[in-house]
Design an enzyme around this catalytic site. Structure first.
Site: not given
Length: 415
Positions: A154, A209, A323, A329
């Site tokens: 990332h 990460w 979509q 979340a």
């Protein structure tokens, strides 16, 4: 008397026709350049950057407000995004993948869903695809699913801009200066509260990460500059309050940090300037970099993201974007107090997202208007071509009739 009466009728009819023709010229039927108003400013107004935007084509899968208030002064250059992407040459598309912004889905679209002369070769069971240029064993795409994490896990804007040219030249065995190649950066953004909650849920499941490099000015941050939020292998099961209470949590304002030039603020050295000044510089840098990127999309507007990408690069996707609003979340229930806390922790991201959303929607409307204009010009060109064809046919018939008459005349003389 009758002639005078006809003249009196003709004058108002001609005036009405003139007004109708003039209105159609100024405000074409399929354009958003004019809209009716009932206040003192008159019947209609031309579009200008300071006015509210009116959207007449909301998409079924996206909740788009009918009006959006202008906060930022964008120029036509900011709105007009078209890239002459030379996939056969040396151009490279670079995808800056920010965590939990729908980047994995978008990244798969790039390698599996674009109509290409030479599609990416994606082998079953393998995460990476080979995306070569037509007739050349060189990659046109720098992303997780094509080149892997070649500049680090990332990697952010600071890392990519210094690393990608070197990596791509090495991969393609080129010694050409950086200026000889065009690198077109693209990214995805997401509503900061939803993105933050999604990252918390991901970390709660064991994501870390921790292999990310965070390179800046040629070195990674020290442990003092970027202390860990947890001891042990990971932060599995972390409650939301603990996640929010860690001051060095990179989830806070992640989108601004990953889009800004960190060298402007001393990288991860927090003592180089005040927190207020640091935030101001980072936000300004992130806005500038985002505005000047070739393209960015928003997770909340998938169909518009697809449309703008296609318009920007002149490429077409095979299948339409979908979509999906039922995310992890979205399933998290939080109080207003917690929401305010998250917004405060991500104040820079909140400002950036508001800026990005207005720019994105303005670009969408600008491109729709341009598309309508192009379609009108094509129709007009086709009509003019038909008229010219008809005129040519009439000329040919007239010439044939003249030739026939002359031939008949010569026969009469003979007789």
């Amino acid at each position: 008397m009758e002639e005078k009466f006809n003249r009196l009728i003709f004058i108002p009819i001609a005036a009405v026709l003139f007004l109708m023709i003039g209105y159609q010229y100024v405000c074409p039927a399929d354009s958003n350049t004019c809209y009716f108003r009932s206040d003192e400013k008159g019947l209609f107004q031309r579009y200008s950057p300071g006015l509210e935007l009116v959207y007449t084509e909301p998409e079924a899968d996206e909740d788009l407000p009918s009006k959006i208030t202008s906060r930022f002064n964008f120029t036509e250059r900011d709105l007009d995004r078209h890239v002459d992407f030379n996939i056969r040459g040396d151009d490279v598309m670079v995808f800056l993948h920010i965590q939990k912004t729908g980047g994995t889905t978008f990244g798969r679209h790039l390698v599996k869903n674009i109509q290409l002369e030479q599609p990416c070769d994606c082998m079953p069971g393998q995460r990476k695809c080979t995306c070569h240029r037509p007739g050349r064993a060189e990659s046109w795409l720098f992303s997780r699913f094509s080149t892997g994490w070649s500049c680090g896990l990332h990697a952010d804007w600071t890392e990519l801009t210094s690393c990608v040219p070197v990596v791509m030249n090495k991969r393609d065995k080129k010694n050409a200066p950086k200026s000889k190649r065009n690198f077109y950066y693209i990214t995805m953004l997401r509503d900061p509260v939803s993105r933050y909650l999604s990252e918390w849920k991901h970390v709660q499941r064991g994501a870390t990460w921790k292999t990310a490099l965070h390179m800046c000015d040629g070195r990674p941050p020290t442990q003092d500059e970027l202390p860990a939020c947890y001891s042990g292998e990971d932060w599995t099961g972390v409650p939301l309050p603990d996640f929010m209470n860690c001051p060095s949590n990179l989830a806070n304002n992640r989108q601004v940090r990953m889009l800004a030039d960190l060298s402007l603020v001393g990288c991860y050295n927090m003592s180089s300037m005040s927190e207020l000044e640091r935030g101001r510089v980072l936000l300004a840098s992130a806005k500038s970099n985002l505005r000047n990127m070739a393209f960015f999309g928003l997770t909340e507007f998938q169909r518009k993201t697809q449309y703008l990408f296609e318009r920007t690069f002149g490429l077409r996707f095979i299948r339409a974007f979908t979509q999906i609003n039922s995310t992890r979340a979205a399933s998290v229930g939080i109080s207003e107090k917690v929401r305010w806390r998250i917004e405060g922790l991500n104040a820079l991201d909140m400002e950036l997202y508001e800026y990005a959303k207005e720019l994105f929607l303005r670009r969408y409307q600008y491109n729709r208007q341009r598309q309508h204009q192009e379609e009108r010009l094509r129709r007009r060109g086709a009509e003019e071509a038909e008229e010219e064809e008809e005129e040519e046919e009439v000329k040919v018939k007239v010439l044939e009739e003249v030739a026939t008459t002359e031939d008949y005349g010569s026969q009469v003389v003979r007789w």
